[in-house]
Design a protein around this motif. Structure first.
Motif, PDB file in Angstrom:
ATOM      1  N   ASN A  20       0.827  -1.211   0.000  1.00 21.42           N
ATOM      2  CA  ASN A  20       0.000   0.000   0.000  1.00 21.42           C
ATOM      3  C   ASN A  20       0.858   1.257   0.000  1.00 21.42           C
ATOM      4  N   ASP A  21       1.928   1.245   0.797  1.00 20.34           N
ATOM      5  CA  ASP A  21       2.853   2.380   0.799  1.00 20.34           C
ATOM      6  C   ASP A  21       3.502   2.553  -0.574  1.00 20.34           C
ATOM      7  N   ALA A  22       3.821   1.441  -1.221  1.00 21.23           N
ATOM      8  CA  ALA A  22       4.460   1.489  -2.534  1.00 21.23           C
ATOM      9  C   ALA A  22       3.512   2.083  -3.586  1.00 21.23           C
ATOM     10  N   LYS A  23       2.276   1.662  -3.560  1.00 27.64           N
ATOM     11  CA  LYS A  23       1.304   2.202  -4.522  1.00 27.64           C
ATOM     12  C   LYS A  23       1.123   3.704  -4.326  1.00 27.64           C
ATOM     13  N   GLU A  24       1.045   4.116  -3.074  1.00 31.11           N
ATOM     14  CA  GLU A  24       0.881   5.550  -2.791  1.00 31.11           C
ATOM     15  C   GLU A  24       2.089   6.353  -3.272  1.00 31.11           C
ATOM     16  N   LEU A  25       3.294   5.819  -3.049  1.00 33.55           N
ATOM     17  CA  LEU A  25       4.494   6.526  -3.476  1.00 33.55           C
ATOM     18  C   LEU A  25       4.587   6.595  -4.990  1.00 33.55           C
ATOM     19  N   ALA A  26       4.264   5.519  -5.659  1.00 30.95           N
ATOM     20  CA  ALA A  26       4.323   5.510  -7.127  1.00 30.95           C
ATOM     21  C   ALA A  26       3.365   6.536  -7.720  1.00 30.95           C
ATOM     22  N   ASP A  27       2.204   6.694  -7.117  1.00 29.18           N
ATOM     23  CA  ASP A  27       1.245   7.692  -7.593  1.00 29.18           C
ATOM     24  C   ASP A  27       1.706   9.110  -7.279  1.00 29.18           C
ATOM     25  N   ARG A  28       2.301   9.292  -6.114  1.00 26.63           N
ATOM     26  CA  ARG A  28       2.687  10.629  -5.668  1.00 26.63           C
ATOM     27  C   ARG A  28       3.986  11.109  -6.288  1.00 26.63           C
ATOM     28  N   GLU A  29       4.921  10.194  -6.552  1.00 24.17           N
ATOM     29  CA  GLU A  29       6.229  10.534  -7.109  1.00 24.17           C
ATOM     30  C   GLU A  29       6.503   9.695  -8.351  1.00 24.17           C
ATOM     31  N   ASP A  97      12.284   4.859  14.982  1.00 19.99           N
ATOM     32  CA  ASP A  97      12.985   5.906  14.242  1.00 19.99           C
ATOM     33  C   ASP A  97      11.985   6.976  13.811  1.00 19.99           C
ATOM     34  N   PRO A  98      12.055   8.184  14.360  1.00 14.03           N
ATOM     35  CA  PRO A  98      11.097   9.219  13.982  1.00 14.03           C
ATOM     36  C   PRO A  98      11.234   9.664  12.537  1.00 14.03           C
ATOM     37  N   ALA A  99      12.354   9.313  11.890  1.00 14.41           N
ATOM     38  CA  ALA A  99      12.532   9.643  10.478  1.00 14.41           C
ATOM     39  C   ALA A  99      11.853   8.642   9.565  1.00 14.41           C
ATOM     40  N   CYS A 100      11.329   7.552  10.116  1.00 11.79           N
ATOM     41  CA  CYS A 100      10.664   6.518   9.319  1.00 11.79           C
ATOM     42  C   CYS A 100       9.156   6.715   9.412  1.00 11.79           C
ATOM     43  N   HIS A 101       8.520   6.946   8.270  1.00 10.19           N
ATOM     44  CA  HIS A 101       7.105   7.296   8.263  1.00 10.19           C
ATOM     45  C   HIS A 101       6.202   6.200   7.714  1.00 10.19           C
ATOM     46  N   ASN A 102       6.771   5.141   7.177  1.00 11.64           N
ATOM     47  CA  ASN A 102       5.967   4.021   6.716  1.00 11.64           C
ATOM     48  C   ASN A 102       6.830   2.769   6.631  1.00 11.64           C
ATOM     49  N   PHE A 103       6.225   1.651   6.258  1.00 15.44           N
ATOM     50  CA  PHE A 103       6.935   0.379   6.219  1.00 15.44           C
ATOM     51  C   PHE A 103       7.796   0.232   4.968  1.00 15.44           C
ATOM     52  N   LEU A 104       7.550   1.041   3.956  1.00 18.38           N
ATOM     53  CA  LEU A 104       8.308   0.939   2.721  1.00 18.38           C
ATOM     54  C   LEU A 104       9.708   1.535   2.831  1.00 18.38           C
ATOM     55  N   GLN A 105       9.853   2.606   3.580  1.00 16.68           N
ATOM     56  CA  GLN A 105      11.119   3.335   3.609  1.00 16.68           C
ATOM     57  C   GLN A 105      12.322   2.488   4.025  1.00 16.68           C
ATOM     58  N   PRO A 106      12.241   1.656   5.072  1.00 10.91           N
ATOM     59  CA  PRO A 106      13.414   0.831   5.390  1.00 10.91           C
ATOM     60  C   PRO A 106      13.828  -0.070   4.241  1.00 10.91           C
ATOM     61  N   LEU A 107      12.864  -0.616   3.552  1.00 13.78           N
ATOM     62  CA  LEU A 107      13.136  -1.539   2.452  1.00 13.78           C
ATOM     63  C   LEU A 107      13.857  -0.855   1.303  1.00 13.78           C
ATOM     64  N   LEU A 108      13.488   0.393   1.023  1.00 14.26           N
ATOM     65  CA  LEU A 108      14.065   1.107  -0.120  1.00 14.26           C
ATOM     66  C   LEU A 108      15.278   1.949   0.235  1.00 14.26           C
ATOM     67  N   PHE A 109      15.287   2.561   1.434  1.00 13.71           N
ATOM     68  CA  PHE A 109      16.230   3.650   1.679  1.00 13.71           C
ATOM     69  C   PHE A 109      17.127   3.507   2.907  1.00 13.71           C
ATOM     70  N   PHE A 110      16.792   2.655   3.854  1.00 15.00           N
ATOM     71  CA  PHE A 110      17.517   2.651   5.126  1.00 15.00           C
ATOM     72  C   PHE A 110      18.565   1.543   5.123  1.00 15.00           C
ATOM     73  N   LYS A 111      19.826   1.925   5.094  1.00 15.89           N
ATOM     74  CA  LYS A 111      20.883   0.928   4.940  1.00 15.89           C
ATOM     75  C   LYS A 111      21.062   0.062   6.186  1.00 15.89           C
ATOM     76  N   GLY A 112      20.656   0.545   7.355  1.00 19.45           N
ATOM     77  CA  GLY A 112      20.718  -0.293   8.535  1.00 19.45           C
ATOM     78  C   GLY A 112      19.825  -1.510   8.399  1.00 19.45           C
ATOM     79  N   PHE A 113      18.593  -1.300   7.939  1.00 15.47           N
ATOM     80  CA  PHE A 113      17.679  -2.418   7.712  1.00 15.47           C
ATOM     81  C   PHE A 113      18.202  -3.328   6.609  1.00 15.47           C
ATOM     82  N   GLN A 114      18.655  -2.745   5.516  1.00 14.76           N
ATOM     83  CA  GLN A 114      19.134  -3.549   4.397  1.00 14.76           C
ATOM     84  C   GLN A 114      20.356  -4.373   4.792  1.00 14.76           C
TER      85      GLN A 114
END
Length: 270
Positions: A20-29, A97-114
């Motif tokens: 759901n986060d991915a669909k929203e991001l694809a539509d928004r950006e 992490d207050p910089a994390c606003h949804n479940f998609l961000q760690p998967l795409l952008f957060f190198k600690g999670f990756q």
């Protein structure tokens, strides 16, 4: 318990939130739509997405994306706990992490999670006695993410590594569940003995930026290690330590410091 885990994987609310986060991001950006589709929406499970992301990030001229993807996919197929632990890690990052606003961000952008997910695959390979391939993943994770976790280390679930630069965790280190650490943390060894030479970090511990924990010592559950501290001796549960060398300066200040992420010594309730 095993059946409950299997039922959860079939429902998989974490994966649904990611999609759901991915669909929203694809539509928004729209400029990120290609990334979102290739990384998430093209896949039918979290396991497949993780396999794709790890292979894409860690492949190079020495190990192609296709070969590495086959290795990672085999690990996820053989051991469902790898993806279950990844789900716990995603929720930990989102909660702490207050910089994390949804479940998609760690998967795409957060190198600690990756980096944690790359470690989990390398640890699986280590247990299969495929140590050279495990070392390859460790090497590439260190080069790509700046996180160097030996594949022989044992890491629990619900781990959050914030910023995740210059993390070093040695071969015989043990890290429990729901631990949080910041950048430049070292769980290091002393001496050259083959036995346990690295720390044991129990559940719920918070390790501040730049802290060094050295040797075969135990940090008790739900303790806090202040930023920049050098820990050379055992720490009882539910304490705060600070300094070089670190000394107990009071109680942990709360029941779950790794979840609250409160690092201010002034809030310590000794």
């Amino acid at each position: 318990m095993a059946q409950a885990a299997e039922n959860l994987r079939k429902v998989d609310p974490v994966w649904e939130r990611i999609r759901n986060d991915a669909k929203e991001l694809a539509d928004r950006e729209p400029v990120l739509a290609g990334l979102v589709h290739s990384s998430v929406l093209h896949h039918d499970s979290l396991e497949k997405t993780l396999g794709y992301r790890i292979a894409l990030k860690l492949s190079n001229d020495e190990m192609t994306t296709q070969i590495l993807r086959e290795i990672v996919d085999k690990a996820y197929a053989a051991d469902p706990s790898l993806a279950d632990d990844a789900r716990a890690d995603i929720m930990a990052v989102h909660e702490r992490d207050p910089a994390c606003h949804n479940f998609l961000q760690p998967l795409l952008f957060f190198k600690g999670f990756q980096a944690m997910q790359a470690y989990r695959v390398s640890h699986w390979l280590w247990k299969q006695d495929r140590k050279e391939v495990a070392y390859f993943l460790q090497m590439r994770s260190s080069e790509v993410f700046g996180v160097d976790i030996h594949p022989g280390a044992r890491m629990g679930k619900g781990i959050m590594i914030d910023h995740a630069h210059s993390i070093v965790i040695g071969e015989t280190a043990r890290v429990g569940d729901n631990v949080s650490m910041l950048h430049a943390v070292t769980l290091g060894g002393t001496g050259k003995e083959d036995d346990i030479r690295h720390p044991t970090i129990e559940d719920g511990v918070l390790i501040g930026a730049g802290a060094k924990v050295l040797g075969n010592i135990t940090v008790g559950h739900c303790s806090r290690i202040a930023a920049g501290s050098v820990v050379l001796k055992e720490i009882p549960p539910c304490k705060t330590v600070a300094g070089v060398p670190a000394k107990i300066v009071g109680e942990a200040g709360c029941d779950q410091p790794a979840q609250s992420m409160d690092q201010l010594l002034s809030s310590n309730k000794s």
